[in-house]
Motif scaffolding. Structure first.
Motif, short mmCIF file in Angstrom:
data_model
loop_
_atom_site.label_atom_id
_atom_site.label_comp_id
_atom_site.label_asym_id
_atom_site.label_seq_id
_atom_site.Cartn_x
_atom_site.Cartn_y
_atom_site.Cartn_z
N LEU A 84 0.84 -1.19 0.00
CA LEU A 84 0.00 0.00 0.00
C LEU A 84 0.87 1.24 0.00
N VAL A 85 0.47 2.22 -0.80
CA VAL A 85 1.10 3.54 -0.80
C VAL A 85 -0.02 4.55 -0.70
N SER A 86 0.32 5.76 -0.35
CA SER A 86 -0.70 6.80 -0.26
C SER A 86 -1.31 7.02 -1.64
N GLY A 87 -2.60 7.27 -1.62
CA GLY A 87 -3.32 7.55 -2.86
C GLY A 87 -3.46 9.03 -3.15
N GLY A 88 -2.85 9.87 -2.32
CA GLY A 88 -2.88 11.30 -2.58
C GLY A 88 -3.72 12.10 -1.61
N LYS A 89 -4.26 11.43 -0.60
CA LYS A 89 -5.05 12.09 0.44
C LYS A 89 -4.79 11.35 1.74
N ARG A 90 -4.90 12.04 2.85
CA ARG A 90 -4.83 11.36 4.14
C ARG A 90 -6.05 10.46 4.26
N GLY A 91 -5.84 9.23 4.70
CA GLY A 91 -6.94 8.29 4.83
C GLY A 91 -7.30 7.59 3.54
N PHE A 92 -6.45 7.66 2.53
CA PHE A 92 -6.74 7.11 1.20
C PHE A 92 -5.47 6.45 0.67
N SER A 93 -5.47 5.11 0.64
CA SER A 93 -4.29 4.36 0.21
C SER A 93 -4.63 3.50 -1.00
N LEU A 94 -3.59 3.14 -1.73
CA LEU A 94 -3.74 2.30 -2.91
C LEU A 94 -2.92 1.04 -2.74
N GLY A 95 -3.54 -0.10 -2.99
CA GLY A 95 -2.85 -1.37 -2.94
C GLY A 95 -2.54 -1.83 -4.35
N LEU A 96 -1.27 -2.20 -4.59
CA LEU A 96 -0.89 -2.66 -5.92
C LEU A 96 0.36 -3.52 -5.85
N ASP A 97 0.62 -4.23 -6.92
CA ASP A 97 1.80 -5.06 -7.05
C ASP A 97 3.03 -4.14 -7.07
N PRO A 98 4.05 -4.41 -6.24
CA PRO A 98 5.23 -3.53 -6.23
C PRO A 98 5.94 -3.46 -7.58
N HIS A 99 5.89 -4.54 -8.36
CA HIS A 99 6.50 -4.51 -9.69
C HIS A 99 5.79 -3.48 -10.58
N ASP A 100 4.46 -3.42 -10.47
CA ASP A 100 3.70 -2.43 -11.25
C ASP A 100 4.06 -1.02 -10.81
N LEU A 101 4.18 -0.81 -9.50
CA LEU A 101 4.56 0.51 -8.98
C LEU A 101 5.92 0.92 -9.55
N GLY A 102 6.87 0.02 -9.51
CA GLY A 102 8.20 0.31 -10.03
C GLY A 102 8.18 0.64 -11.51
N ARG A 103 7.37 -0.11 -12.26
CA ARG A 103 7.28 0.12 -13.70
C ARG A 103 6.67 1.48 -14.02
N VAL A 104 5.57 1.82 -13.36
CA VAL A 104 4.89 3.09 -13.63
C VAL A 104 5.78 4.28 -13.27
N LEU A 105 6.55 4.13 -12.21
CA LEU A 105 7.42 5.22 -11.74
C LEU A 105 8.81 5.21 -12.38
N SER A 106 9.11 4.17 -13.15
CA SER A 106 10.49 3.96 -13.65
C SER A 106 11.45 4.00 -12.48
N ALA A 107 11.04 3.37 -11.40
CA ALA A 107 11.78 3.41 -10.14
C ALA A 107 12.83 2.31 -10.06
N ARG A 108 13.77 2.53 -9.18
CA ARG A 108 14.78 1.51 -8.85
C ARG A 108 14.37 0.88 -7.52
N PHE A 109 14.73 -0.38 -7.34
CA PHE A 109 14.55 -1.05 -6.06
C PHE A 109 15.93 -1.20 -5.42
N ALA A 110 16.02 -0.83 -4.16
CA ALA A 110 17.28 -0.93 -3.43
C ALA A 110 16.99 -0.95 -1.93
N ALA A 111 17.94 -1.43 -1.15
CA ALA A 111 17.79 -1.46 0.31
C ALA A 111 18.05 -0.07 0.86
N ILE A 112 16.97 0.73 0.99
CA ILE A 112 17.10 2.11 1.48
C ILE A 112 16.39 2.32 2.80
N GLY A 113 15.77 1.29 3.35
CA GLY A 113 15.06 1.41 4.63
C GLY A 113 15.95 1.01 5.79
#
Length: 171
Positions: A141-170
């Protein structure tokens, strides 16, 4: 709390944010999770509130943070149960250091309010890094753009849509 398939949601206004619009445009399947956000002071954070109110593992609920490397701002997406590791984030993007961006800057550049900043549909595009622990789950789940509003999705899809990298940053 409502959990509604994003692609089937038809009532519009409440479910339409730049984040949901971006996912629909990309053809990504997602679910909407809503809960009553408490207006009380957030001692533990918005992500932990979401996990608690939705009855989910806080390692599966991710928060979106904006960092400043001195030359650019970068988005880090990490579990609500942890912290963004600034040294790790800086290393991934080839910077010497990183620090959390001023909340006013984060709000202005993302187009969202603190506590509702989504990695999706931001006003200004930023390099995005998602903590690799997201890949341990079929859905995060990530925020959907409002407090109290989240979006659930496959992390691979999130990475693809954002052209994001995955790395140990936490931490």
């Amino acid at each position: 709390m409502s959990k509604t398939k994003g692609s089937k949601q038809q009532d519009g206004a409440r479910a339409s944010t730049p984040a949901t619009i971006a996912l629909k445009a990309a053809g990504v399947d997602f679910q909407i999770y809503e809960y009553d956000h408490s207006q009380d002071h957030m001692d533990k954070g918005y992500g932990l509130e979401a996990a608690s109110k939705l009855g989910l593992d806080p390692r599966q609920v991710f928060k979106t943070l904006m960092a400043d490397t001195g030359r650019e701002r970068v988005i880090g997406v990490v579990p609500a149960s942890g912290h963004l590791g600034m040294k790790a984030l800086a290393a991934v993007v080839g910077a010497k250091k990183a620090a959390l961006a001023d909340p006013k800057v984060a709000q202005r550049e993302s187009g969202y309010v603190v506590g509702g900043i989504s990695p999706l549909g931001q006003r200004t595009a930023h390099v995005t890094v998602i903590d690799s622990s997201a890949l341990d789950f079929d859905q995060i789940l990530v925020s959907g753009g409002k407090r109290g509003f989240s979006l659930g999705l496959d992390p691979h899809d999130l990475g693809r849509v954002l052209s994001a990298r995955f790395a140990a940053i936490g931490d």
